[in-house]
Design a protein around this motif. Structure first.
Motif, short mmCIF file in Angstrom:
data_model
loop_
_atom_site.label_atom_id
_atom_site.label_comp_id
_atom_site.label_asym_id
_atom_site.label_seq_id
_atom_site.Cartn_x
_atom_site.Cartn_y
_atom_site.Cartn_z
N ASP A 48 -60.44 36.32 23.79
CA ASP A 48 -60.71 36.79 25.11
C ASP A 48 -60.20 38.20 25.25
O ASP A 48 -60.46 39.05 25.84
N ASP A 49 -58.72 38.15 25.01
CA ASP A 49 -58.05 39.40 24.89
C ASP A 49 -58.63 40.60 24.36
O ASP A 49 -58.58 41.49 24.68
N LEU A 50 -59.04 40.19 23.15
CA LEU A 50 -59.69 41.17 22.15
C LEU A 50 -61.06 41.81 23.11
O LEU A 50 -61.23 43.05 23.01
N ILE A 51 -61.74 40.83 23.67
CA ILE A 51 -62.81 41.20 24.37
C ILE A 51 -62.35 42.16 25.55
O ILE A 51 -63.25 43.20 25.87
N ASP A 52 -61.42 41.64 26.23
CA ASP A 52 -61.09 42.76 27.42
C ASP A 52 -60.54 43.96 26.79
O ASP A 52 -61.01 45.04 27.60
N LEU A 53 -59.75 44.04 25.83
CA LEU A 53 -59.28 45.30 25.21
C LEU A 53 -60.54 46.28 24.75
O LEU A 53 -60.56 47.43 25.04
N SER A 54 -61.66 45.51 24.26
CA SER A 54 -62.78 46.40 23.84
C SER A 54 -63.58 47.26 24.95
O SER A 54 -63.83 48.27 24.85
N LYS A 55 -63.30 46.37 26.08
CA LYS A 55 -64.02 46.83 27.43
C LYS A 55 -63.26 48.14 27.94
O LYS A 55 -63.87 48.84 28.51
N ILE A 57 -62.12 50.47 26.00
CA ILE A 57 -62.42 51.29 25.10
C ILE A 57 -63.97 51.86 25.49
O ILE A 57 -64.24 53.02 25.22
N ASN A 58 -64.64 50.83 25.42
CA ASN A 58 -66.31 51.30 25.47
C ASN A 58 -66.79 49.98 26.38
O ASN A 58 -66.54 48.95 25.94
N THR A 59 -67.35 50.64 27.35
CA THR A 59 -67.95 49.51 28.30
C THR A 59 -69.17 48.73 27.50
O THR A 59 -69.46 47.73 28.07
N ARG A 60 -69.83 49.19 26.66
CA ARG A 60 -70.88 48.41 25.81
C ARG A 60 -70.46 48.45 24.47
O ARG A 60 -71.22 49.33 23.65
N PRO A 61 -69.37 47.92 24.20
CA PRO A 61 -69.08 48.02 22.61
C PRO A 61 -70.09 47.69 21.59
O PRO A 61 -70.92 46.70 21.92
N PRO A 62 -70.42 48.59 20.65
CA PRO A 62 -71.55 48.16 19.65
C PRO A 62 -71.19 46.67 19.18
O PRO A 62 -69.81 46.30 18.71
N ALA A 63 -72.08 46.09 18.76
CA ALA A 63 -72.23 44.50 18.38
C ALA A 63 -71.40 44.51 17.03
O ALA A 63 -70.61 43.76 16.80
N GLU A 65 -69.07 46.41 15.66
CA GLU A 65 -67.88 46.48 15.64
C GLU A 65 -67.00 45.47 16.49
O GLU A 65 -65.89 45.12 16.23
N MET A 66 -67.96 44.85 17.57
CA MET A 66 -67.34 43.63 18.07
C MET A 66 -67.04 42.44 17.14
O MET A 66 -66.18 41.88 16.93
N ASP A 67 -67.90 42.27 16.31
CA ASP A 67 -67.74 41.45 15.01
C ASP A 67 -66.39 41.58 14.27
O ASP A 67 -65.83 41.07 13.91
N MET A 68 -66.27 42.88 13.96
CA MET A 68 -65.07 43.41 13.38
C MET A 68 -63.92 43.06 13.94
O MET A 68 -62.93 42.53 13.38
N LEU A 69 -63.81 43.45 15.21
CA LEU A 69 -62.80 43.20 16.26
C LEU A 69 -62.29 41.76 16.14
O LEU A 69 -61.28 41.31 15.99
#
Ligand code: ASP
Ligand code: MG
Length: 407
Positions: A48-55, A57-63, A65-69
């Protein structure tokens, strides 16, 4: 030699102390002579924290890169668990999903496992090491890191157990097994000794969140018996998920599942022509909205009402789709609400015995709980009720079907 796959969920590896505790449990089994493969989730709320962090940086993070993260969360806990084992003098090695040979399709964020290439794991086991595998991830044919969807580490564990022919598959979590109902709202709920794959699938898909439904599907497909146990009380019996074995189940309702909140969308006064349902539900599926209960009323003067339920987070998207389609459908009105929940009774024995629906409806009526919608399968009856009545409904049904007694 017994070969065991274990999985520890995020709450079981939430802190350094938790990880050391898991290392002791694993080390004991290894010292007793078992071959151990251990799948871990990310620590605590890391995902959950990583998801928050990604948002941020980018409100629609590329899928992709989400997998990588997100895959990193499980890698952290696998490396730490391997270190903890080695500190205890137990030989161990951590592997990412890719290194462990978990092959998937290329669908970012909800990849499916296509196969397990087990040779690396076999080599490590043959060398006497405990193998720690980062859960919830794999690798596509193109060598892209993929993730399996939220809660996917369960699926990693069961698929691995099937892929490397393990003798045992144990899922460790923070509760003592699969309960007859959610113990947080129903104090007399108790852990089931065993439950069938189909029953467990119905429980999982109607709100019981202990196991990832796909893990249960894999278990059923490959005949993997799944032991669900508590990390904090590992000697307690827990629940075995396996093929229905009891010829005659004493208690035909095995469990009560619930969803605290669902939304519904109603199309009122739709001209009743062939193909309406296809026109609505195909575009919804394409938009990624998963629809649960559907009710279409018998039409009066060629007009019908159509209602379906969705997860609350999907309501806006569902409304967008339906409003767009309505130029063609010609419904008089489209309305929605999200103050609803569901309660379900589940059990394979119900399929062959009449009267369960009547008893469920009577129980809810006695509590003055209004039923908004009903849906059934062979082994499940679900009622949609007001969200603020869900807890009362669960408790009343648990009593009515005598689930506090060993069945
Ligand atoms: N860490 C991932 C999640 O929280 C996968 C898992 O826990 O199984 O969804
Ligand atoms: Mg998790």
């Amino acid at each position: 030699m017994t070969r065991t796959v274990q999985k520890y969920g995020g709450s079981s590896v939430a802190t350094a102390d938790h990880i050391k505790r898991v290392a002791r449990l694993v080390g004991d089994r290894r010292r007793a002579g078992e071959e151990m493969v251990v799948v871990v989730s990310a620590m605590g709320d890391t995902t959950d924290d990583l998801i928050d962090l990604s948002k941020q940086i980018n409100t629609r993070p590329p899928a992709r890169e989400m997998d990588m993260l997100l895959s990193t969360g499980e890698i952290v806990s696998s490396a730490l668990l391997s270190m903890a084992l080695q500190a205890d003098g137990v030989d161990a090695v951590s592997l990412t999903g890719a290194q462990a040979g978990i092959r998937t399709d290329a669908v970012s964020g909800r990849a499916r496992i296509s196969g397990i290439q087990g040779d690396r794991i076999e080599r490590e086991l043959a060398a006497g090491r405990v193998v720690i595998v980062a859960g919830f991830q794999g690798i596509s044919d193109d060598f892209d890191v993929t993730t399996l969807g939220r809660g996917g580490s369960d699926t990693t564990a069961v698929a691995l157990a099937a892929g490397i022919n393990a003798d045992r598959c144990e899922i460790y979590t923070d509760v003592a097994g699969i309960y007859t109902a959610d113990p947080r709202i129903c104090p007399s709920a108790r852990p089931l000794r065993d439950i069938g794959y189909e029953e467990m699938l119905e429980m999982a898909s109607t709100g019981a969140r202990v196991m990832h439904a796909r893990a249960v599907e894999v278990g059923a497909l490959y005949g993997v018996e799944i032991y669900v146990k508590s990390t904090f009380d590992p000697s307690a019996p827990g629940t075995i998920i396996r093929k229905e074995t009891m010829m005659e189940q004493g208690n035909k309702v095995r469990g009560i599942a619930h969803e605290s909140r669902v939304a519904k969308v109603t199309l009122r006064g739709v001209p009743d022509r062939p193909g309406i349902a296809a026109k609505i539900f195909e575009p919804l599926a394409e938009a990624g909205v998963s629809v649960d209960t559907i009710v279409q009323n018998a039409s009066i003067e060629r007009l019908t009402d159509l209602t379906f339920t969705v997860a609350p987070g999907d309501r806006e998207r569902a409304l967008e789709v339906v409003n767009r389609l309505n130029q063609e459908l010609g419904a008089a009105e489209i309305v929605s609400a999200d103050d609803l929940g569901t309660v379900s009774i589940i059990g394979t024995g119900m399929a062959s015995a009449p009267g369960y629906a009547a008893r469920m409806f009577r129980t809810l009526f006695d509590q003055q709980i209004n039923i908004d919608m009903i849906s059934t399968s062979d082994i499940r009856i679900t009622c949609v009720v007001a969200a603020d009545k869900v807890a009362d409904a669960v408790v009343a049904l648990h009593n009515a079907f005598e689930l506090d007694r060993q069945g």
